[in-house]
Design a protein around this motif. Structure first.
Motif, PDB file in Angstrom:
ATOM      1  N   GLU A  74       0.834  -1.206   0.000  1.00  0.00           N
ATOM      2  CA  GLU A  74       0.000   0.000   0.000  1.00  0.00           C
ATOM      3  C   GLU A  74       0.866   1.252   0.000  1.00  0.00           C
ATOM      4  O   GLU A  74       0.556   2.225  -0.695  1.00  0.00           O
ATOM      5  CB  GLU A  74      -0.926   0.004   1.199  1.00  0.00           C
ATOM      6  N   GLN A  77       2.287   1.665  -3.422  1.00  0.00           N
ATOM      7  CA  GLN A  77       1.257   2.102  -4.341  1.00  0.00           C
ATOM      8  C   GLN A  77       0.958   3.592  -4.165  1.00  0.00           C
ATOM      9  O   GLN A  77       0.790   4.321  -5.141  1.00  0.00           O
ATOM     10  CB  GLN A  77      -0.015   1.294  -4.130  1.00  0.00           C
ATOM     11  N   LYS A  78       0.926   4.050  -2.912  1.00  0.00           N
ATOM     12  CA  LYS A  78       0.677   5.472  -2.649  1.00  0.00           C
ATOM     13  C   LYS A  78       1.805   6.338  -3.177  1.00  0.00           C
ATOM     14  O   LYS A  78       1.582   7.426  -3.685  1.00  0.00           O
ATOM     15  CB  LYS A  78       0.460   5.719  -1.161  1.00  0.00           C
ATOM     16  N   SER A  81       1.446   6.578  -6.975  1.00  0.00           N
ATOM     17  CA  SER A  81       0.283   7.361  -7.421  1.00  0.00           C
ATOM     18  C   SER A  81       0.482   8.872  -7.280  1.00  0.00           C
ATOM     19  O   SER A  81      -0.282   9.646  -7.820  1.00  0.00           O
ATOM     20  CB  SER A  81      -0.980   6.927  -6.681  1.00  0.00           C
ATOM     21  N   LYS A  82       1.518   9.282  -6.568  1.00  0.00           N
ATOM     22  CA  LYS A  82       1.774  10.718  -6.395  1.00  0.00           C
ATOM     23  C   LYS A  82       2.551  11.291  -7.534  1.00  0.00           C
ATOM     24  O   LYS A  82       3.189  10.820  -8.298  1.00  0.00           O
ATOM     25  CB  LYS A  82       2.525  10.972  -5.091  1.00  0.00           C
TER      26      LYS A  82
END
Length: 82
Positions: A74, A77-78, A81-82
């Protein structure tokens, strides 16, 4: 080493705490919450050493490792995604 007197109670408690980490409503949302989750998982791993029953110990450790991997994914993934 000190062992738990009521292993079944502690086993279920640790298991419930680990399962709660899978609930989407309780998942960490920021860096502090992720840090706290990892600290809680490590604390559970340390406390699981007090089980006399190796099967219970290994089940808790495997669950904790699985949740740690999920949290790491997670975070990754975060970051992507930024």
């Amino acid at each position: 080493m000190e062992y738990y007197k009521n292993e079944e109670f502690w086993f279920l408690l640790f298991k419930l705490k680990l399962i709660a980490n899978k609930d989407p409503r309780l998942k960490p949302k920021n860096a502090d919450e992720f840090k706290r989750s990892f600290e809680n998982i490590n604390r559970i791993k340390e406390d699981a050493r007090k089980f006399r029953d190796n099967d219970k110990y290994f089940e808790i450790i495997l669950m904790a490792d699985e949740i740690e991997e999920t949290l790491k994914a997670e975070i990754k993934q975060k970051k992507l995604s930024k």
